[in-house]
Design a protein around this motif. Structure first.
Motif, PDB file in Angstrom:
ATOM      1  N   SER A  12       0.826  -1.208   0.000  1.00 10.93           N
ATOM      2  CA  SER A  12       0.000   0.000   0.000  1.00 10.93           C
ATOM      3  C   SER A  12       0.864   1.262   0.000  1.00 10.93           C
ATOM      4  O   SER A  12       0.600   2.211  -0.741  1.00 10.93           O
ATOM      5  CB  SER A  12      -0.921  -0.012   1.220  1.00 10.93           C
ATOM      6  OG  SER A  12      -1.598   1.199   1.348  1.00 10.93           O
ATOM      7  N   GLU A  13       1.910   1.277   0.809  1.00 10.38           N
ATOM      8  CA  GLU A  13       2.787   2.445   0.893  1.00 10.38           C
ATOM      9  C   GLU A  13       3.593   2.637  -0.387  1.00 10.38           C
ATOM     10  O   GLU A  13       3.818   3.764  -0.819  1.00 10.38           O
ATOM     11  CB  GLU A  13       3.707   2.349   2.113  1.00 10.38           C
ATOM     12  CG  GLU A  13       2.974   2.485   3.427  1.00 10.38           C
ATOM     13  CD  GLU A  13       2.234   3.813   3.549  1.00 10.38           C
ATOM     14  OE1 GLU A  13       2.834   4.870   3.289  1.00 10.38           O
ATOM     15  OE2 GLU A  13       1.032   3.783   3.896  1.00 10.38           O
ATOM     16  N   TYR A  17       3.565   5.850  -2.860  1.00  6.56           N
ATOM     17  CA  TYR A  17       4.811   6.490  -3.266  1.00  6.56           C
ATOM     18  C   TYR A  17       4.873   6.624  -4.785  1.00  6.56           C
ATOM     19  O   TYR A  17       5.196   7.689  -5.316  1.00  6.56           O
ATOM     20  CB  TYR A  17       6.007   5.687  -2.746  1.00  6.56           C
ATOM     21  CG  TYR A  17       7.325   6.307  -3.106  1.00  6.56           C
ATOM     22  CD1 TYR A  17       7.928   7.227  -2.259  1.00  6.56           C
ATOM     23  CD2 TYR A  17       7.977   5.995  -4.299  1.00  6.56           C
ATOM     24  CE1 TYR A  17       9.129   7.814  -2.593  1.00  6.56           C
ATOM     25  CE2 TYR A  17       9.175   6.583  -4.643  1.00  6.56           C
ATOM     26  CZ  TYR A  17       9.752   7.496  -3.777  1.00  6.56           C
ATOM     27  OH  TYR A  17      10.938   8.085  -4.125  1.00  6.56           O
ATOM     28  N   VAL A  18       4.572   5.534  -5.488  1.00  9.37           N
ATOM     29  CA  VAL A  18       4.628   5.543  -6.955  1.00  9.37           C
ATOM     30  C   VAL A  18       3.667   6.588  -7.514  1.00  9.37           C
ATOM     31  O   VAL A  18       4.036   7.398  -8.374  1.00  9.37           O
ATOM     32  CB  VAL A  18       4.305   4.141  -7.523  1.00  9.37           C
ATOM     33  CG1 VAL A  18       4.098   4.191  -9.028  1.00  9.37           C
ATOM     34  CG2 VAL A  18       5.412   3.158  -7.174  1.00  9.37           C
ATOM     35  N   LEU A  19       2.435   6.589  -7.031  1.00 11.87           N
ATOM     36  CA  LEU A  19       1.443   7.535  -7.546  1.00 11.87           C
ATOM     37  C   LEU A  19       1.809   8.985  -7.249  1.00 11.87           C
ATOM     38  O   LEU A  19       1.489   9.882  -8.030  1.00 11.87           O
ATOM     39  CB  LEU A  19       0.061   7.204  -6.985  1.00 11.87           C
ATOM     40  CG  LEU A  19      -0.534   5.892  -7.513  1.00 11.87           C
ATOM     41  CD1 LEU A  19      -1.805   5.536  -6.753  1.00 11.87           C
ATOM     42  CD2 LEU A  19      -0.793   5.971  -9.007  1.00 11.87           C
ATOM     43  N   ASN A  20       2.511   9.233  -6.149  1.00 16.99           N
ATOM     44  CA  ASN A  20       2.948  10.591  -5.805  1.00 16.99           C
ATOM     45  C   ASN A  20       4.188  11.033  -6.578  1.00 16.99           C
ATOM     46  O   ASN A  20       4.503  12.223  -6.591  1.00 16.99           O
ATOM     47  CB  ASN A  20       3.213  10.714  -4.305  1.00 16.99           C
ATOM     48  CG  ASN A  20       1.941  10.789  -3.510  1.00 16.99           C
ATOM     49  OD1 ASN A  20       0.940  11.334  -3.974  1.00 16.99           O
ATOM     50  ND2 ASN A  20       1.956  10.248  -2.309  1.00 16.99           N
ATOM     51  N   HIS A  21       4.897  10.086  -7.192  1.00 16.28           N
ATOM     52  CA  HIS A  21       6.157  10.428  -7.859  1.00 16.28           C
ATOM     53  C   HIS A  21       6.143  10.229  -9.369  1.00 16.28           C
ATOM     54  O   HIS A  21       7.168  10.443 -10.011  1.00 16.28           O
ATOM     55  CB  HIS A  21       7.307   9.631  -7.239  1.00 16.28           C
ATOM     56  CG  HIS A  21       7.643  10.110  -5.870  1.00 16.28           C
ATOM     57  ND1 HIS A  21       6.956   9.693  -4.747  1.00 16.28           N
ATOM     58  CD2 HIS A  21       8.561  10.993  -5.432  1.00 16.28           C
ATOM     59  CE1 HIS A  21       7.458  10.293  -3.687  1.00 16.28           C
ATOM     60  NE2 HIS A  21       8.431  11.093  -4.074  1.00 16.28           N
ATOM     61  N   TYR A  58      12.800  -0.123  -7.909  1.00 13.91           N
ATOM     62  CA  TYR A  58      12.391  -1.139  -6.947  1.00 13.91           C
ATOM     63  C   TYR A  58      12.439  -0.520  -5.568  1.00 13.91           C
ATOM     64  O   TYR A  58      13.064   0.528  -5.356  1.00 13.91           O
ATOM     65  CB  TYR A  58      13.206  -2.430  -7.069  1.00 13.91           C
ATOM     66  CG  TYR A  58      14.640  -2.342  -6.649  1.00 13.91           C
ATOM     67  CD1 TYR A  58      15.040  -2.735  -5.367  1.00 13.91           C
ATOM     68  CD2 TYR A  58      15.618  -1.898  -7.523  1.00 13.91           C
ATOM     69  CE1 TYR A  58      16.368  -2.670  -4.986  1.00 13.91           C
ATOM     70  CE2 TYR A  58      16.947  -1.830  -7.153  1.00 13.91           C
ATOM     71  CZ  TYR A  58      17.312  -2.225  -5.878  1.00 13.91           C
ATOM     72  OH  TYR A  58      18.620  -2.148  -5.501  1.00 13.91           O
ATOM     73  N   TYR A  59      11.775  -1.156  -4.623  1.00 14.44           N
ATOM     74  CA  TYR A  59      11.544  -0.555  -3.313  1.00 14.44           C
ATOM     75  C   TYR A  59      11.874  -1.554  -2.214  1.00 14.44           C
ATOM     76  O   TYR A  59      11.569  -2.738  -2.331  1.00 14.44           O
ATOM     77  CB  TYR A  59      10.081  -0.112  -3.197  1.00 14.44           C
ATOM     78  CG  TYR A  59       9.684   0.778  -4.351  1.00 14.44           C
ATOM     79  CD1 TYR A  59       9.893   2.148  -4.296  1.00 14.44           C
ATOM     80  CD2 TYR A  59       9.164   0.237  -5.522  1.00 14.44           C
ATOM     81  CE1 TYR A  59       9.578   2.957  -5.377  1.00 14.44           C
ATOM     82  CE2 TYR A  59       8.848   1.035  -6.606  1.00 14.44           C
ATOM     83  CZ  TYR A  59       9.056   2.395  -6.527  1.00 14.44           C
ATOM     84  OH  TYR A  59       8.754   3.186  -7.594  1.00 14.44           O
ATOM     85  N   GLU A  60      12.511  -1.061  -1.176  1.00 13.76           N
ATOM     86  CA  GLU A  60      12.830  -1.877  -0.017  1.00 13.76           C
ATOM     87  C   GLU A  60      12.058  -1.321   1.171  1.00 13.76           C
ATOM     88  O   GLU A  60      12.168  -0.138   1.488  1.00 13.76           O
ATOM     89  CB  GLU A  60      14.330  -1.821   0.261  1.00 13.76           C
ATOM     90  CG  GLU A  60      14.760  -2.610   1.462  1.00 13.76           C
ATOM     91  CD  GLU A  60      16.256  -2.487   1.706  1.00 13.76           C
ATOM     92  OE1 GLU A  60      16.630  -2.119   2.836  1.00 13.76           O
ATOM     93  OE2 GLU A  60      17.037  -2.733   0.763  1.00 13.76           O
ATOM     94  N   CYS A  61      11.261  -2.158   1.806  1.00 12.23           N
ATOM     95  CA  CYS A  61      10.502  -1.760   2.986  1.00 12.23           C
ATOM     96  C   CYS A  61      11.033  -2.539   4.181  1.00 12.23           C
ATOM     97  O   CYS A  61      11.159  -3.771   4.123  1.00 12.23           O
ATOM     98  CB  CYS A  61       9.020  -2.046   2.808  1.00 12.23           C
ATOM     99  SG  CYS A  61       8.252  -1.087   1.492  1.00 12.23           S
ATOM    100  N   THR A  62      11.359  -1.832   5.239  1.00 10.07           N
ATOM    101  CA  THR A  62      11.887  -2.434   6.453  1.00 10.07           C
ATOM    102  C   THR A  62      11.031  -2.001   7.626  1.00 10.07           C
ATOM    103  O   THR A  62      10.837  -0.797   7.830  1.00 10.07           O
ATOM    104  CB  THR A  62      13.347  -1.987   6.693  1.00 10.07           C
ATOM    105  OG1 THR A  62      14.117  -2.293   5.526  1.00 10.07           O
ATOM    106  CG2 THR A  62      13.939  -2.680   7.910  1.00 10.07           C
TER     107      THR A  62
END
Length: 89
Positions: A12-13, A17-21, A58-62
């Motif tokens: 979801s986050e 992020y993608v839609l805002n950028h 690509y995205y890293e979520c921690t």
């Protein structure tokens, strides 16, 4: 946080992020978001996420379970270079 909840939250986050950028002059594209890899160690989680957009991102979520915080890192793939490894025999 349970792993399934973390994955759902991370996707979801990343979508937000993608839609805002994305370029605001373009139409909003249809895309899918998917988990490439994930793991859980003790109270912490980590996953790598990508989309079907052809933007090389690509995205890293921690997730830090001690602080109840998630960190999102966004990366751009610049190159995929093949390197031949010499045999050690």
């Amino acid at each position: 946080m349970k792993n399934a909840n973390f994955i759902k939250f991370a996707i979801s986050e990343v979508n937000k992020y993608v839609l805002n950028h994305i370029d605001k002059s373009d139409d909003t594209p249809n895309f899918d978001t998917f988990v490439v890899w994930s793991c859980k160690t003790l109270q912490n989680h980590k996953c790598l996420i990508s989309t079907t957009l052809h933007d090389g991102m690509y995205y890293e979520c921690t997730y830090n379970g001690d602080k109840n915080e998630m960190y999102l890192d966004a990366y751009k793939k610049f190159e995929n270079k093949k390197i031949i490894c010499e045999s050690e025999e």
